[in-house]
Write a protein that holds these residues in place. Structure first.
Motif, PDB file in Angstrom:
ATOM      1  N   LEU A   1       0.832  -1.197   0.000  1.00  0.00           N
ATOM      2  CA  LEU A   1       0.000   0.000   0.000  1.00  0.00           C
ATOM      3  C   LEU A   1       0.872   1.255   0.000  1.00  0.00           C
ATOM      4  O   LEU A   1       0.620   2.216  -0.734  1.00  0.00           O
ATOM      5  CB  LEU A   1      -0.898  -0.023   1.237  1.00  0.00           C
ATOM      6  CG  LEU A   1      -2.274   0.606   1.080  1.00  0.00           C
ATOM      7  CD1 LEU A   1      -3.008  -0.004  -0.087  1.00  0.00           C
ATOM      8  CD2 LEU A   1      -3.080   0.452   2.360  1.00  0.00           C
TER       9      LEU A   1
ATOM     10  N   LEU B   1       2.396   1.737  -3.376  1.00  0.00           N
ATOM     11  CA  LEU B   1       1.395   2.236  -4.319  1.00  0.00           C
ATOM     12  C   LEU B   1       1.239   3.746  -4.179  1.00  0.00           C
ATOM     13  O   LEU B   1       1.190   4.482  -5.169  1.00  0.00           O
ATOM     14  CB  LEU B   1       0.035   1.588  -4.051  1.00  0.00           C
ATOM     15  CG  LEU B   1      -0.173   0.165  -4.543  1.00  0.00           C
ATOM     16  CD1 LEU B   1      -1.610  -0.271  -4.296  1.00  0.00           C
ATOM     17  CD2 LEU B   1       0.156   0.065  -6.006  1.00  0.00           C
TER      18      LEU B   1
ATOM     19  N   VAL C   1      -5.616  10.207  -0.770  1.00  0.00           N
ATOM     20  CA  VAL C   1      -6.540  10.328   0.362  1.00  0.00           C
ATOM     21  C   VAL C   1      -7.208   8.985   0.616  1.00  0.00           C
ATOM     22  O   VAL C   1      -7.261   8.496   1.754  1.00  0.00           O
ATOM     23  CB  VAL C   1      -7.606  11.420   0.090  1.00  0.00           C
ATOM     24  CG1 VAL C   1      -8.607  11.468   1.224  1.00  0.00           C
ATOM     25  CG2 VAL C   1      -6.960  12.777  -0.092  1.00  0.00           C
ATOM     26  N   GLY C   2      -7.702   8.352  -0.460  1.00  0.00           N
ATOM     27  CA  GLY C   2      -8.371   7.062  -0.317  1.00  0.00           C
ATOM     28  C   GLY C   2      -7.458   6.006   0.273  1.00  0.00           C
ATOM     29  O   GLY C   2      -7.824   5.289   1.213  1.00  0.00           O
ATOM     30  N   LEU C   3      -6.251   5.934  -0.254  1.00  0.00           N
ATOM     31  CA  LEU C   3      -5.324   4.895   0.205  1.00  0.00           C
ATOM     32  C   LEU C   3      -4.861   5.160   1.640  1.00  0.00           C
ATOM     33  O   LEU C   3      -4.692   4.230   2.429  1.00  0.00           O
ATOM     34  CB  LEU C   3      -4.125   4.806  -0.741  1.00  0.00           C
ATOM     35  CG  LEU C   3      -4.464   4.280  -2.147  1.00  0.00           C
ATOM     36  CD1 LEU C   3      -3.216   4.235  -3.013  1.00  0.00           C
ATOM     37  CD2 LEU C   3      -5.087   2.897  -2.083  1.00  0.00           C
TER      38      LEU C   3
ATOM     39  N   LEU D   1      -6.598   6.654   3.912  1.00  0.00           N
ATOM     40  CA  LEU D   1      -7.736   6.289   4.746  1.00  0.00           C
ATOM     41  C   LEU D   1      -7.702   4.785   5.013  1.00  0.00           C
ATOM     42  O   LEU D   1      -7.816   4.323   6.154  1.00  0.00           O
ATOM     43  CB  LEU D   1      -9.025   6.685   4.033  1.00  0.00           C
ATOM     44  CG  LEU D   1     -10.302   6.579   4.848  1.00  0.00           C
ATOM     45  CD1 LEU D   1     -10.281   7.622   5.942  1.00  0.00           C
ATOM     46  CD2 LEU D   1     -11.517   6.779   3.954  1.00  0.00           C
ATOM     47  N   ALA D   2      -7.504   4.021   3.924  1.00  0.00           N
ATOM     48  CA  ALA D   2      -7.445   2.571   4.066  1.00  0.00           C
ATOM     49  C   ALA D   2      -6.314   2.172   5.000  1.00  0.00           C
ATOM     50  O   ALA D   2      -6.473   1.342   5.899  1.00  0.00           O
ATOM     51  CB  ALA D   2      -7.252   1.941   2.699  1.00  0.00           C
TER      52      ALA D   2
ATOM     53  N   LEU E   1      -7.094   3.204   8.719  1.00  0.00           N
ATOM     54  CA  LEU E   1      -8.195   2.457   9.328  1.00  0.00           C
ATOM     55  C   LEU E   1      -7.828   0.987   9.492  1.00  0.00           C
ATOM     56  O   LEU E   1      -8.307   0.314  10.395  1.00  0.00           O
ATOM     57  CB  LEU E   1      -9.464   2.602   8.499  1.00  0.00           C
ATOM     58  CG  LEU E   1     -10.021   4.025   8.464  1.00  0.00           C
ATOM     59  CD1 LEU E   1     -11.363   4.056   7.770  1.00  0.00           C
ATOM     60  CD2 LEU E   1     -10.138   4.618   9.869  1.00  0.00           C
ATOM     61  N   ARG E   2      -6.959   0.497   8.607  1.00  0.00           N
ATOM     62  CA  ARG E   2      -6.533  -0.893   8.714  1.00  0.00           C
ATOM     63  C   ARG E   2      -5.783  -1.101  10.036  1.00  0.00           C
ATOM     64  O   ARG E   2      -5.776  -2.176  10.587  1.00  0.00           O
ATOM     65  CB  ARG E   2      -5.639  -1.248   7.535  1.00  0.00           C
ATOM     66  CG  ARG E   2      -5.244  -2.690   7.483  1.00  0.00           C
ATOM     67  CD  ARG E   2      -4.227  -2.901   6.417  1.00  0.00           C
ATOM     68  NE  ARG E   2      -4.876  -3.061   5.120  1.00  0.00           N
ATOM     69  CZ  ARG E   2      -4.206  -3.477   4.037  1.00  0.00           C
ATOM     70  NH1 ARG E   2      -2.923  -3.719   4.111  1.00  0.00           N
ATOM     71  NH2 ARG E   2      -4.828  -3.626   2.900  1.00  0.00           N
TER      72      ARG E   2
ATOM     73  N   TRP F   1      -7.552  14.638   6.460  1.00  0.00           N
ATOM     74  CA  TRP F   1      -8.880  14.065   6.719  1.00  0.00           C
ATOM     75  C   TRP F   1      -8.793  12.596   7.157  1.00  0.00           C
ATOM     76  O   TRP F   1      -9.385  12.209   8.177  1.00  0.00           O
ATOM     77  CB  TRP F   1      -9.773  14.255   5.493  1.00  0.00           C
ATOM     78  CG  TRP F   1     -11.143  13.751   5.690  1.00  0.00           C
ATOM     79  CD1 TRP F   1     -12.088  14.248   6.538  1.00  0.00           C
ATOM     80  CD2 TRP F   1     -11.726  12.619   5.059  1.00  0.00           C
ATOM     81  NE1 TRP F   1     -13.222  13.511   6.469  1.00  0.00           N
ATOM     82  CE2 TRP F   1     -13.028  12.495   5.557  1.00  0.00           C
ATOM     83  CE3 TRP F   1     -11.263  11.700   4.117  1.00  0.00           C
ATOM     84  CZ2 TRP F   1     -13.888  11.479   5.147  1.00  0.00           C
ATOM     85  CZ3 TRP F   1     -12.113  10.709   3.703  1.00  0.00           C
ATOM     86  CH2 TRP F   1     -13.409  10.598   4.215  1.00  0.00           C
TER      87      TRP F   1
ATOM     88  N   ARG G   1      -9.990  11.016  10.771  1.00  0.00           N
ATOM     89  CA  ARG G   1     -10.839   9.824  10.913  1.00  0.00           C
ATOM     90  C   ARG G   1     -10.182   8.811  11.831  1.00  0.00           C
ATOM     91  O   ARG G   1     -10.838   8.195  12.680  1.00  0.00           O
ATOM     92  CB  ARG G   1     -11.069   9.184   9.537  1.00  0.00           C
ATOM     93  CG  ARG G   1     -12.016   9.933   8.649  1.00  0.00           C
ATOM     94  CD  ARG G   1     -13.444   9.763   9.096  1.00  0.00           C
ATOM     95  NE  ARG G   1     -13.823   8.361   9.179  1.00  0.00           N
ATOM     96  CZ  ARG G   1     -14.616   7.748   8.309  1.00  0.00           C
ATOM     97  NH1 ARG G   1     -15.122   8.421   7.304  1.00  0.00           N
ATOM     98  NH2 ARG G   1     -14.913   6.476   8.434  1.00  0.00           N
TER      99      ARG G   1
ATOM    100  N   SER H   1     -13.164  -5.617  20.288  1.00  0.00           N
ATOM    101  CA  SER H   1     -13.286  -6.534  19.152  1.00  0.00           C
ATOM    102  C   SER H   1     -11.998  -7.309  18.888  1.00  0.00           C
ATOM    103  O   SER H   1     -11.966  -8.151  18.013  1.00  0.00           O
ATOM    104  CB  SER H   1     -13.691  -5.748  17.899  1.00  0.00           C
ATOM    105  OG  SER H   1     -12.567  -5.025  17.439  1.00  0.00           O
TER     106      SER H   1
END
Lengths: 436, 402
Positions: free
Chosen positions: A19, A22, A327-329, A331-332, A335-336, A419, A423, A435
């Protein structure tokens, strides 16, 4: 604290190698595209005479008939022979240059040597000091050479290399258009882009190979053309290519004005000249003059190709898409690591700390992307230089632009990370820990 | 089984990732907008480069001759045309302008006093045999005949010169009557229309005015240098041109022969810059697609990893590998479709911006459709890897995690 965030960031890289790679690749490609296009634009739109561009001016007057169908309001770019001569003699205190483009047949004095056509600029002495033309050997010709139509010539280093193997050729002779000319100077490679002094044949391209005195050239025995001419009206001399025709503009004129007062005075002079020519019956229009410095002139002439401005905008659009992608990556990626962040929060890390760590990680990815992107910028520009476009060969990158590229990559990716970091900082410790 | 039932888990999964899905939709929409417009620009330029000049460009060549000093006596049009005619393979030869070389964009008047301007047009001016050498396509009337062309050296702006006009310009200037026999004027010529020709473009810019042309023929005997033209038998120019150039050099020893090339070679050279810009734009397009594919692929693998346990559970409950694969493929299809919907609007929006700021033409809707197809394909290719990885998740994962 900062070094801890740093360590965590590096550990984060190792955890999600693919990731991270990338993201770095996407930022690098985006920076590569955007900065190579920006460099091209920067080269094309830059001031070709940075040290003196605001002191060198291009006077225009309007000798056209009052009713000329389809004529623009602005005065013609070039001067007629008469106006060129008048303006040249009007204000002799200033550094000034009268000029025109041409090409001339030339050969060395050795018997039987081949004839070659060389691009020529016919001009007056002022051209060299006013435009800071650097000399390898010799010096410009003198004012007297201009007035007495001396057969002297200044040649380019490239021509000097071809004809004289690069030796100091000052004092040697050349046959130009069947006349014997004495070399007085050899100039170093000099080719500012855009070549603002004459835009008639496009704004970018190769430099002239020989420079000779304007009035000497004007009185050469044969007609080799006088550069692109713009004529109007029912011209009895049309087709004979007469440079002295009253209805043809073709000569460029530049003058050096060092202070705003001088500029104002000179503008008044142009207006007075136009009024006087009007009174004499030569000019039919009300005084219509322009006096632009280098950048004003280039903007007025819209020299930067539309396609270059457009592709720069598109390239920055691609960079924005790359950032959106980041931004998308990011975030991933953040959050991962929800579990890890939850544990840290449960162990007492503040939201601020998590946020800071994520932002630092983003900036580091951006910096890394920038570092990988720099060779791509270089590669992109190298590829562009190979292209057969008039402006391509001269595109250069400056260290300052490379630094900007690096900064842009880091700052943009940092902003892209805000952002996702926010998050990540919002992850509730209790839920995540439960969890696990 | 209800095919829509299998979509339910997809939508519930997507709702849980609103933020990431929104980002992906936006990225796909923007990529599609840039892609469509870039392809439109590149394709437009490529079409322009192939546009016909109206002259058989492979079989017509120019030889530029320049006179140096005292050699002017030998170099007359009359002598040179006689020399060129003796070169084997030369069908016709003349002197004058060609498409993109030397045709002048002149104001055209309808009256001899030149007060009523009716158009601007490219005026192609040439010597005897000019129209035959350019091999223009005659639609009506006749080519200028030897008997009716005046001598250029004694001609005045009021001497009638036979002229050919393109059909396009004739229709515009004489919408309700035959153009043949009418006289038009530019600054230096009175042009009597004797023939109407198909296409003859003075320039290739994509504007329809490129084809607003008038060709005139006068007899030149003495002139000092300029563009000589030859036409060869079809496909033979490569052999004929060097011979013709040598013959010209031999006949005019003091002269310099400048540009010598077939018209096609000249046009190809003139468009070298456009082709280079197209290559640059294609490179940008490729990079854009790579980046977007990386993004789609990266987020998909994140989701696969995040949902490993769910996948395991579904597998344990009897879902086949194919079902898991299709789940991710369908999910991608839905996201990309949302992106395409937004992207269609953005493509047109970006085109409007480019029209306003960079004088681009309007984008035909095929480019929107093409962009959509490209995005669907890109999405499916990018998701294939992560989806296959998801399909390989063994059912036992569900138990292990619990």
């Amino acid at each position: 604290m900062l070094s801890y965030a740093f360590t965590l960031a590096l550990r984060g890289f190792r955890r999600n190698r693919v990731l991270t790679a990338l993201m770095v690749l996407a930022v690098a490609l985006g920076i590569g595209v955007a900065m190579s296009m920006f460099t091209v634009l920067h080269n094309l739109a830059g001031n070709p005479l940075p040290q003196r561009g605001d002191e060198v001016f291009h006077p225009q007057v309007d000798p056209r008939p009052a009713d000329l169908p389809g004529a623009r309001r602005a005065p013609p770019d070039n001067l007629t022979y008469i106006d060129a001569l008048n303006l040249y003699h009007l204000d002799q205190a200033r550094q000034r240059a009268l000029m025109s483009a041409n090409w001339l047949p030339l050969r060395s004095t050795v018997a039987g040597s081949p004839l070659r056509m060389e691009t020529t600029r016919a001009t007056t002495r002022g051209f060299f000091p006013m435009f800071d033309v650097p000399f390898q050997y010799g010096a410009p010709w003198s004012e007297q050479d201009d007035t007495r139509r001396a057969q002297v010539v200044v040649i380019s280093q490239m021509l000097n290399d071809t004809l004289f193997g690069g030796a100091d050729s000052v004092g040697r002779e050349l046959i130009i258009a069947t006349k014997l000319f004495r070399i007085v100077g050899v100039i170093k490679p000099w080719n500012p882009q855009p070549h603002f002094w004459d835009l008639d044949d496009g704004a970018y391209g190769a430099a002239a190979q020989i420079y000779l005195p304007f009035f000497t050239w004007l009185h050469l025995p044969a007609d080799f053309g006088w550069g692109p001419m713009d004529c109007w009206g029912d011209n009895p001399g049309a087709g004979t290519h007469n440079p002295k025709a009253a209805q043809c503009t073709w000569a460029q004129y530049w003058v050096q004005l060092n202070t705003p007062v001088q500029v104002r005075t000179y503008r008044d002079l142009l207006l007075r000249y136009s009024q006087q020519q009007h009174a004499l019956g030569r000019f039919q229009r009300a005084p219509n003059v322009r006096l632009d410095d280098v950048m004003q002139w280039l903007n007025y002439k819209h020299v930067v190709p539309v396609i270059v401005r457009m592709q720069t905008w598109i390239a920055f659009g691609v960079f924005v898409i790359c950032l959106l992608n980041a931004v998308g990556l990011l975030l991933a990626k953040f959050l991962r690591r929800g579990g890890e962040i939850g544990v840290r929060r449960a162990l007492g890390a503040r939201k601020r700390d998590v946020f800071a760590q994520c932002v630092i990680e983003s900036a580091l990815i951006g910096l890394l992307g920038g570092v990988v992107g720099l060779p791509l910028v270089w590669l992109g520009l190298w590829l562009i230089r190979q292209q057969p476009v008039s402006y391509a060969a001269t595109v250069q990158i400056s260290p300052l632009l490379l630094l900007y590229a690096l900064l842009l990559a880091a700052v943009a990716t940092l902003l892209a990370g805000i952002w996702p970091a926010w998050r990540a900082a919002r992850i509730a410790p209790a839920l995540v820990v439960k969890s696990l | 089984m209800n095919p829509f039932a299998s979509l339910r888990p997809i939508f519930s999964a997507l709702r849980r990732h609103k933020a990431a899905v929104t980002l992906l939709v936006l990225e796909i929409a923007l990529t599609m907008a840039v892609l469509g417009n870039l392809l439109f620009i590149v394709h437009g330029s490529a079409v322009l480069q192939r546009e016909s000049t109206g002259v058989p460009a492979n079989d017509v060549a120019v030889i530029q001759s320049m006179v140096i000093g005292d050699a002017k006596h030998a170099n007359t049009v009359k002598n040179n045309l006689a020399v060129l005619r003796t070169v084997p393979g030369v069908l016709a030869s003349s002197f004058g302008a060609t498409p993109m070389l030397g045709a002048r964009w002149n104001p055209i008047y309808s009256n001899a006093s030149r007060t009523r301007m009716v158009a601007h047009a490219f005026v192609f001016s040439g010597a005897q045999d000019y129209s035959q050498t350019l091999s223009v396509h005659l639609l009506a009337g006749h080519l200028p005949a030897a008997g009716e062309i005046p001598d250029a050296t004694t001609a005045t702006p009021n001497t009638l010169v036979p002229a050919l006009i393109t059909q396009q310009l004739a229709h515009r200037l004489f919408p309700d009557r035959n153009a043949l026999g009418s006289v038009l004027y530019d600054g230096n010529h009175s042009m009597r229309i004797v023939g109407i020709v198909g296409t003859l473009r003075g320039a290739i810019t994509g504007r329809s005015s490129d084809n607003d042309s008038i060709l005139i023929e006068q007899r030149y005997d003495v002139i000092e240098g300029g563009l000589y033209l030859i036409r060869s038998r079809s496909g033979q120019m490569a052999h004929v041109l060097p011979l013709a150039m040598k013959a010209m050099q031999k006949a005019n020893p003091g002269n310099v022969v400048g540009q010598t090339s077939s018209l096609q070679a000249f046009i190809t050279h003139a468009f070298a810059g456009s082709r280079a810009i197209n290559r640059i734009l294609m490179a940008i397009t490729a990079i854009l697609l790579i980046v977007t594919a990386l993004g789609v692929s990266g987020l998909a693998s994140f989701w696969v990893q995040q949902r490993t346990r769910h996948i395991g559970t579904r597998r344990a409950l009897g879902a086949t590998r194919g079902a898991i694969l299709r789940h991710f493929q369908a999910e991608n299809l839905i996201i990309v479709s949302m992106g395409v919907a937004l992207g269609a609007a953005l493509t047109i929006g970006l085109n409007v911006l480019l029209m306003q700021h960079f004088a681009q033409p309007r984008l035909p809707l095929q480019y929107v459709a093409f962009g959509a197809l490209a995005m669907w394909l890109l999405g499916q290719l990018a998701v294939l890897g992560p989806a296959l990885r998801a399909a390989r998740v063994p059912p036992t994962t569900a138990m292990r995690a619990a």
